[in-house]
Design a protein around this motif. Structure first.
Motif, mmCIF file in Angstrom:
data_model
loop_
_atom_site.group_PDB
_atom_site.id
_atom_site.type_symbol
_atom_site.label_atom_id
_atom_site.label_comp_id
_atom_site.label_asym_id
_atom_site.label_seq_id
_atom_site.Cartn_x
_atom_site.Cartn_y
_atom_site.Cartn_z
ATOM 1 N N ILE B 40 29.072 41.621 45.673
ATOM 2 C CA ILE B 40 28.654 40.450 44.903
ATOM 3 C C ILE B 40 29.181 39.182 45.563
ATOM 4 N N SER B 132 36.266 48.494 39.982
ATOM 5 C CA SER B 132 35.964 47.709 41.183
ATOM 6 C C SER B 132 34.610 47.011 41.108
ATOM 7 N N HIS B 133 33.628 47.694 40.527
ATOM 8 C CA HIS B 133 32.283 47.120 40.496
ATOM 9 C C HIS B 133 32.059 46.264 39.257
ATOM 10 N N GLY B 134 33.004 46.273 38.349
ATOM 11 C CA GLY B 134 32.839 45.543 37.093
ATOM 12 C C GLY B 134 33.325 44.108 37.169
ATOM 13 N N ALA B 192 33.971 38.768 35.214
ATOM 14 C CA ALA B 192 32.972 39.839 35.098
ATOM 15 C C ALA B 192 31.920 39.758 36.207
ATOM 16 N N ALA B 193 31.538 40.924 36.716
ATOM 17 C CA ALA B 193 30.619 40.983 37.854
ATOM 18 C C ALA B 193 29.234 40.436 37.506
ATOM 19 N N SER B 194 28.741 40.726 36.292
ATOM 20 C CA SER B 194 27.359 40.347 35.983
ATOM 21 C C SER B 194 27.180 38.835 35.947
ATOM 22 N N SER B 195 28.222 38.103 35.559
ATOM 23 C CA SER B 195 28.102 36.646 35.483
ATOM 24 C C SER B 195 28.756 35.969 36.679
ATOM 25 N N GLU B 197 27.692 34.799 39.490
ATOM 26 C CA GLU B 197 27.038 33.591 40.035
ATOM 27 C C GLU B 197 27.434 32.355 39.238
#
Lengths: 516, 212
Positions: B40, B132-134, B192-195, B197
């Motif tokens: 990411i 790690s991916h979260g 958090a990974a999803s946000s 950006e």
């Protein structure tokens, strides 16, 4: 005009003398009109004088008695005036009266500062799914689901309306195989010696005896016995579970579990952590899903005997630790496959390549919604915050053999009463007629009124599988009225029509496809 | 359910199944290639003289303490040269950062993935979950760091209140963040990974505003 000591100085003070005098109140002798001091909290001169007369002479007492200066301006517009009126009434100088403690925002704060940089898109963070970049390439139309952006449908060249895209996605999935990014569903890792006991307590139905390698559907009640969320929980190990929640309730469920863990079950050995963002999860649905998934996990026997509906396993996909669940929201033979989030983009590209021979079709949340209505699964449109298990025809899921959150209050008389609203399927008698959510059911031929209200339409779609509009809705005594014709009154859109009450499970009611 | 309805449903179901079965598809298995991770925010660094944000690539694993195992866990971790700190203190050794995230939970953050054997030993002591991916991690550094952070974060970051090698869970530009201070002007921030950006956009906006 004689020079006079200004009112903010007390008698002994050596201050500058001005040719002005205080003028705190315009007195109107003719009428007994009120003179406002604090415009925000409605405090008048009379109120202050009354307070003083009753002995509330200290400025702190005055404040609490009259609420002078306690509004959001913290006295900025009223306190000097109010203190002066009190000073006058008590024959003191303002400095002798003193001031109260005032709190922010006392100094000027611009409204822009409250907004900070929260303008435009910065107002809310965007959450992107692991396949977002791929979906952008595939021309997806996105929809905001809370902070998430989810693919709503994937228009193809020549498709003029959303319905054309959605119908195609549904048919392709039901005929062969479709794929949908479902990573937005809440995922909670639950571990501990008491994890099973804990799940048995937070879900209304039994979880204590769920076998390792199996998934179970669970219904969650609030303390007051109302259903607020549902999902599946997989047992990956003796002390290790993964729970899924709905997308919108992911935070709420996590908070409720944390509350239960800390306050209701403080002696349990159970630990929670969100893994929503850590895993990319894809629904792979349709008659060819087994063939396709079988290619990915060649070492796992996917036959019905070895890996039946509601089975789960840790697997390897493309050299990566993955999780496979045989669960279905579409009603198809279906799987959900999870890979660590950063592999999500590579995974969907890989499976789209592999799936070409089955004409694999990506589908968005709109097609997902159509398929769940066809199958009769409920979602947020049905979980209104007033919905009981009985309303959902799931009263028997609330176990009486154990205690669980909300179980006792769910058995209150009115919530178990005959004549309750029941989740039903309905279809317009005229198959071409477009039904709309929100229409209310009344007896045919009756005048629309609240007295004759029999329920309402919760979810509607054009069903490409049946070639007509179908809907779910709550109908009073609906479980006993199968086959009856009611009138769905839609005064708002002026599109009322007669509907037939049917089972909510339009598609594959026996589950032979899903379990096949 | 009414009989008539049942019939139509069955018909449609049969039709669908028949069609798909009839359309026998030749099996030609696409050769299996290992999946490649896409990190990411890779390549999204912003490096200025006054303040820089660099995207980190870190392994994160959460560790939850089993009830009643405090002594055993401490003893077990000691043999690995590790110990569980109490927030706001953190444990740092050889590129491993251990940060307490809640009363019975810690994050093990490391530059390189833990060795299989080490992971096995830690997993035997408590409940581990790969995170790690979260999450996404960034390093924020430079003389303007505090000016940047005070625009984004409500925490008092004076040295007296937030020491070097201290950690905090707080919010940054409306997003949850796990913050570690590694120097006067050097921080690690995890969100958090999803946000990710939005997270980086907020930080970059503040850096550019301050550097003007």
């Amino acid at each position: 005009m004689p020079k006079k000591r200004p009112p903010h100085l007390s008698a002994g003070d050596k201050g500058q003398i001005f040719a002005i005098s205080e003028f705190w109140q315009v007195k109107d002798k003719k009428s007994n009109t009120r003179a406002w001091v604090d415009l925000q909290n409605d405090v008048t001169v009379k109120d202050i004088e009354q307070a003083q007369a009753e002995g509330f002479e200290s400025v702190e007492h005055l404040k609490r008695y009259t609420t002078l200066g306690m509004a959001t301006d913290q006295g900025k517009t009223a306190n000097v005036l109010g203190l002066a009126v009190l000073a006058q009434a008590t024959g003191r100088a303002i400095s002798e009266v003193g001031t109260t403690v005032f709190r922010p925002p006392y100094s000027p704060v611009s409204l822009g500062a409250f907004g900070a940089r929260s303008t435009g898109q910065d107002y809310m963070a965007k959450r992107l799914t692991p396949s977002h970049g791929w979906a952008v390439e595939k021309n997806a139309v996105f929809v905001e689901v809370g902070q998430w952006l989810r693919a709503q449908w994937y228009p193809k060249k020549g498709e003029a309306t959303w319905r054309e895209s959605v119908d195609r996605e549904v048919i392709a999935t039901r005929k062969s195989v479709g794929i949908c990014d479902v990573s937005t569903l809440g995922k909670i890792d639950i571990q501990g010696r008491d994890a099973a006991r804990f799940l048995n307590f937070v879900y209304a139905n039994g979880f204590a005896k769920l076998a390792v390698g199996r998934v179970r559907y669970g219904l969650m009640l609030r303390e007051d016995g109302i259903c607020y969320d549902d999902g599946t929980t997989a047992r990956l190990g003796e002390n290790h579970f993964v729970m899924t929640t709905t997308t919108v309730n992911a935070g709420l469920v996590y908070r409720q579990l944390e509350f239960a863990r800390q306050c209701l079950c403080p002696d349990f050995d159970v630990h929670l952590i969100s893994i929503t963002d850590a895993w990319a999860q894809f629904a792979i649905a349709g008659p060819h899903s087994r063939d396709l998934v079988g290619e990915l996990v060649a070492d796992l026997d996917l036959s019905n005997a070895a890996f039946p509906f509601m089975a789960c396993a840790n697997v390897q996909v493309g050299g990566v630790e993955a999780r496979l669940f045989r669960i279905s929201f579409s009603g198809e033979l279906a799987y959900e496959l999870a890979v660590p989030a950063q592999f999500g983009g590579a995974f969907i590209r890989d499976i789209m390549k592999r799936g070409k021979k089955y004409k694999i079709t990506p589908y968005g949340v709109e097609a997902l919604n159509v398929m769940r209505i066809e199958k009769g699964h409920f979602t947020g449109a049905e979980l209104t915050g007033q919905t009981t298990a009985l309303n959902l025809n799931l009263a028997r899921m609330v176990s009486v053999k154990k205690d669980s959150v909300g179980a006792v209050l769910s058995r209150r008389e009115a919530m178990m009463a005959e004549g309750s609203m029941r989740l039903c399927g309905v279809r317009p008698v005229d198959p071409e007629h477009q039904l709309r959510a929100g229409a209310h059911f009344i007896e045919t031929g009756s005048v629309p009124s609240l007295d004759g209200d029999l329920g309402w339409v919760t979810s509607v779609c054009w069903s490409p599988s049946f070639g007509r509009y179908i809907a779910l809705g709550f109908i009073k005594d609906g479980d006993k009225r199968g086959g009856d014709i009611l009138h769905a009154w839609d005064g708002l859109h002026g599109s009322s029509c007669d509907v037939e009450i049917v089972s909510p499970h339009f598609y594959d009611p026996e589950g032979t496809i899903q379990n096949g | 359910m009414v009989k008539a309805v049942k019939k139509t449903v069955k018909k449609v179901v049969k039709k669908t199944v028949k069609k798909s079965v009839a359309k026998a598809v030749k099996k030609s298995v696409v050769k299996s290639e290992p999946l490649q991770a896409v990190a990411i925010l890779a390549g999204e660094d912003l490096v200025l003289d006054s303040c820089s944000v660099r995207v980190l690539s870190m392994n994160i694993m959460s560790f939850a303490m089993p009830r009643g195992q405090k002594t055993a866990v401490a003893k077990g971790l000691k043999t690995l040269g590790l110990s569980l700190p109490t927030a706001p203190k953190i444990f740092i050794k050889d590129g491993v950062y251990i940060v307490q995230t809640q009363p019975d939970q810690w994050f093990f953050i490391s530059d390189v993935p833990p060795k299989k054997q080490t992971l096995k030993q830690i997993s035997a002591l408590g409940y581990c979950t790969d995170q790690s991916h979260g999450w996404v991690g960034v390093e924020l550094s430079g003389v303007d760091v505090l000016s940047v952070l005070e625009r984004l974060c409500p925490l008092n970051l004076s040295r007296q209140a937030f020491a070097i090698n201290a950690s905090a869970r707080t919010s940054l530009d409306h997003l949850g963040v796990l913050m570690i201070r590694l120097g006067d002007n050097r921080f690690y921030l995890f969100s958090a990974a999803s946000s990710a950006e939005s997270f980086l956009h907020g930080i970059k906006t503040a850096i550019l505003a301050v550097s003007d």
